[in-house]
Design a protein around this motif. Sequence first.
Motif, PDB file in Angstrom:
ATOM      1  N   LEU A  61       1.620  -0.456   7.362  1.00 56.58           N
ATOM      2  CA  LEU A  61       0.721  -0.723   6.237  1.00 56.58           C
ATOM      3  C   LEU A  61       1.316  -1.749   5.278  1.00 56.58           C
ATOM      4  O   LEU A  61       0.625  -2.690   4.852  1.00 56.58           O
ATOM      5  N   ASP A  62       2.576  -1.591   4.922  1.00 56.12           N
ATOM      6  CA  ASP A  62       3.174  -2.555   3.997  1.00 56.12           C
ATOM      7  C   ASP A  62       3.381  -3.904   4.674  1.00 56.12           C
ATOM      8  O   ASP A  62       3.219  -4.958   4.045  1.00 56.12           O
ATOM      9  N   ARG A  63       3.724  -3.890   5.958  1.00 55.77           N
ATOM     10  CA  ARG A  63       3.820  -5.150   6.702  1.00 55.77           C
ATOM     11  C   ARG A  63       2.455  -5.842   6.734  1.00 55.77           C
ATOM     12  O   ARG A  63       2.352  -7.060   6.546  1.00 55.77           O
ATOM     13  N   ASN A  64       1.394  -5.070   6.926  1.00 58.56           N
ATOM     14  CA  ASN A  64       0.052  -5.643   6.937  1.00 58.56           C
ATOM     15  C   ASN A  64      -0.290  -6.264   5.583  1.00 58.56           C
ATOM     16  O   ASN A  64      -0.951  -7.310   5.513  1.00 58.56           O
ATOM     17  N   TRP A  65       0.137  -5.615   4.520  1.00 57.14           N
ATOM     18  CA  TRP A  65      -0.094  -6.132   3.172  1.00 57.14           C
ATOM     19  C   TRP A  65       0.469  -7.553   3.057  1.00 57.14           C
ATOM     20  O   TRP A  65      -0.175  -8.448   2.497  1.00 57.14           O
ATOM     21  N   HIS A  66       1.664  -7.753   3.600  1.00 58.53           N
ATOM     22  CA  HIS A  66       2.274  -9.081   3.577  1.00 58.53           C
ATOM     23  C   HIS A  66       1.540 -10.046   4.524  1.00 58.53           C
ATOM     24  O   HIS A  66       1.318 -11.216   4.184  1.00 58.53           O
ATOM     25  N   LEU A  67       1.156  -9.555   5.705  1.00 59.41           N
ATOM     26  CA  LEU A  67       0.512 -10.421   6.692  1.00 59.41           C
ATOM     27  C   LEU A  67      -0.862 -10.914   6.231  1.00 59.41           C
ATOM     28  O   LEU A  67      -1.321 -11.979   6.647  1.00 59.41           O
ATOM     29  N   LEU A  68      -1.504 -10.144   5.359  1.00 64.71           N
ATOM     30  CA  LEU A  68      -2.842 -10.508   4.887  1.00 64.71           C
ATOM     31  C   LEU A  68      -2.815 -11.317   3.594  1.00 64.71           C
ATOM     32  O   LEU A  68      -3.875 -11.641   3.043  1.00 64.71           O
TER      33      LEU A  68
ATOM     34  N   TRP B 207       0.802  -1.230   0.000  1.00 67.72           N
ATOM     35  CA  TRP B 207       0.000   0.000   0.000  1.00 67.72           C
ATOM     36  C   TRP B 207       0.830   1.273   0.000  1.00 67.72           C
ATOM     37  O   TRP B 207       0.563   2.200  -0.773  1.00 67.72           O
ATOM     38  N   VAL B 208       1.838   1.379   0.858  1.00 58.58           N
ATOM     39  CA  VAL B 208       2.617   2.623   0.921  1.00 58.58           C
ATOM     40  C   VAL B 208       3.380   2.832  -0.379  1.00 58.58           C
ATOM     41  O   VAL B 208       3.471   3.959  -0.894  1.00 58.58           O
ATOM     42  N   GLU B 209       3.912   1.762  -0.914  1.00 52.94           N
ATOM     43  CA  GLU B 209       4.627   1.848  -2.183  1.00 52.94           C
ATOM     44  C   GLU B 209       3.709   2.385  -3.280  1.00 52.94           C
ATOM     45  O   GLU B 209       4.092   3.251  -4.081  1.00 52.94           O
ATOM     46  N   MET B 210       2.477   1.876  -3.326  1.00 51.26           N
ATOM     47  CA  MET B 210       1.506   2.344  -4.324  1.00 51.26           C
ATOM     48  C   MET B 210       1.125   3.802  -4.081  1.00 51.26           C
ATOM     49  O   MET B 210       1.042   4.596  -5.014  1.00 51.26           O
ATOM     50  N   MET B 211       0.898   4.159  -2.804  1.00 53.76           N
ATOM     51  CA  MET B 211       0.527   5.538  -2.488  1.00 53.76           C
ATOM     52  C   MET B 211       1.635   6.513  -2.879  1.00 53.76           C
ATOM     53  O   MET B 211       1.366   7.609  -3.379  1.00 53.76           O
ATOM     54  N   GLU B 212       2.873   6.115  -2.636  1.00 54.29           N
ATOM     55  CA  GLU B 212       3.997   6.981  -2.979  1.00 54.29           C
ATOM     56  C   GLU B 212       4.041   7.221  -4.481  1.00 54.29           C
ATOM     57  O   GLU B 212       4.285   8.341  -4.938  1.00 54.29           O
ATOM     58  N   THR B 213       3.775   6.186  -5.258  1.00 52.91           N
ATOM     59  CA  THR B 213       3.775   6.308  -6.715  1.00 52.91           C
ATOM     60  C   THR B 213       2.658   7.224  -7.193  1.00 52.91           C
ATOM     61  O   THR B 213       2.852   8.068  -8.071  1.00 52.91           O
ATOM     62  N   ILE B 214       1.484   7.073  -6.587  1.00 52.65           N
ATOM     63  CA  ILE B 214       0.302   7.804  -7.067  1.00 52.65           C
ATOM     64  C   ILE B 214       0.195   9.198  -6.448  1.00 52.65           C
ATOM     65  O   ILE B 214      -0.127  10.179  -7.127  1.00 52.65           O
ATOM     66  N   LEU B 215       0.470   9.300  -5.135  1.00 52.96           N
ATOM     67  CA  LEU B 215       0.186  10.534  -4.395  1.00 52.96           C
ATOM     68  C   LEU B 215       1.428  11.316  -3.974  1.00 52.96           C
ATOM     69  O   LEU B 215       1.310  12.443  -3.497  1.00 52.96           O
ATOM     70  N   GLY B 216       2.598  10.703  -4.103  1.00 51.42           N
ATOM     71  CA  GLY B 216       3.835  11.422  -3.798  1.00 51.42           C
ATOM     72  C   GLY B 216       4.293  11.277  -2.357  1.00 51.42           C
ATOM     73  O   GLY B 216       3.556  10.812  -1.483  1.00 51.42           O
ATOM     74  N   GLY B 217       5.526  11.703  -2.110  1.00 47.71           N
ATOM     75  CA  GLY B 217       6.155  11.517  -0.806  1.00 47.71           C
ATOM     76  C   GLY B 217       5.609  12.391   0.292  1.00 47.71           C
ATOM     77  O   GLY B 217       5.834  12.107   1.473  1.00 47.71           O
ATOM     78  N   ASP B 218       4.869  13.471  -0.049  1.00 48.77           N
ATOM     79  CA  ASP B 218       4.301  14.335   0.988  1.00 48.77           C
ATOM     80  C   ASP B 218       2.957  13.845   1.492  1.00 48.77           C
ATOM     81  O   ASP B 218       2.461  14.368   2.499  1.00 48.77           O
TER      82      ASP B 218
END
Length: 318
Positions: free
Chosen positions: A240-247, A143-154
């Motif tokens: 969030l990214d850890r949760n992505w893996h856990l789920l 999720w965070v990786e995707m958000m960074e790509t779409i919405l940026g680092g801020d």
Amino acid sequence: MISQSQFPTPTLISVNGVELEVFEAGRENAGRPIVLCHGWPEHAFSWRHQVPALVAAGYHVIVPNQRGYGNSSRPGAVTDYDIEHLTGDLVGLLDHYRYQDATFVGHDWGSMVVWGLALLHPGRVKRLINLSVPYQERWEKPWVEMMETILGGDFYFVHFNRQPGVADAVLDQNTSRFLRNLYRKNQPPMALEPGMMMINLARQETPSGEPVMSDSELAVFVSAFEASGFTGSINWYRNLDRNWHLLADANPIIQQPALMIYGDQDPVAKSENLSDFVPNVEVVNLDCGHWIQQEKPQETNQTILNWLERQEVKASLL
């Protein structure tokens, strides 16, 4: 307006390796448990309008300050706030009260935990009600990786992860102003501005819109975060990214009866395919912003109670 003295007196309960500050009401209704799960940056007190209504309707109401909040434990490790720990705390609460399952209600991040609970521990969830944040499907990338790509680092989810400690310090230094500026309703549409939204809010001199709650109600939140700081609660985002893996191995379909309550003015996006993942969901929209149960307490209560009553009738006919 509801004062803190009118809210249940808390008890510290040991569950899952931590202590949770739990506000309980309606013990005389044992056997009909309902657990209310707050969001960020909130507190069990955010459910102050719902507790008496649910007790009057015959429910045993259990309202924890979840880990990282209020007087509940604040573990030091970031990974202690992942979805396995957060849902494990709720399972531990059920075990403490000797309940096999319960109705769970979540708002904001609390909704994400309740969705996660239904995925990881489906046998412990009788039915679920979530406000504001719909089910988040598991994307192809974390999720965070995707958000960074779409919405940026801020974007604040990304900033919390990529710049740990920076926002925490600003919010800790401006707790009262940040919460005053955040808990608003009937706000005019805001243009996107540079920088990180939550840091900007913490530094903003003049709030927009109208306050969601009275000064004395807001003071409960302010004093809680002045004592706890924000890091424990922000650590939820850092998993969030850890949760992505856990789920990854969880069945993504939630079969329990579910109610999804949206605020039509809420900046959080509504789900376009909610029923694909939650086939037994009913959706209700209220004319309010993000802080649904505090902005529209009577409407929220009526929506929840009407739905619960229909579920009880259906169950009795089976």
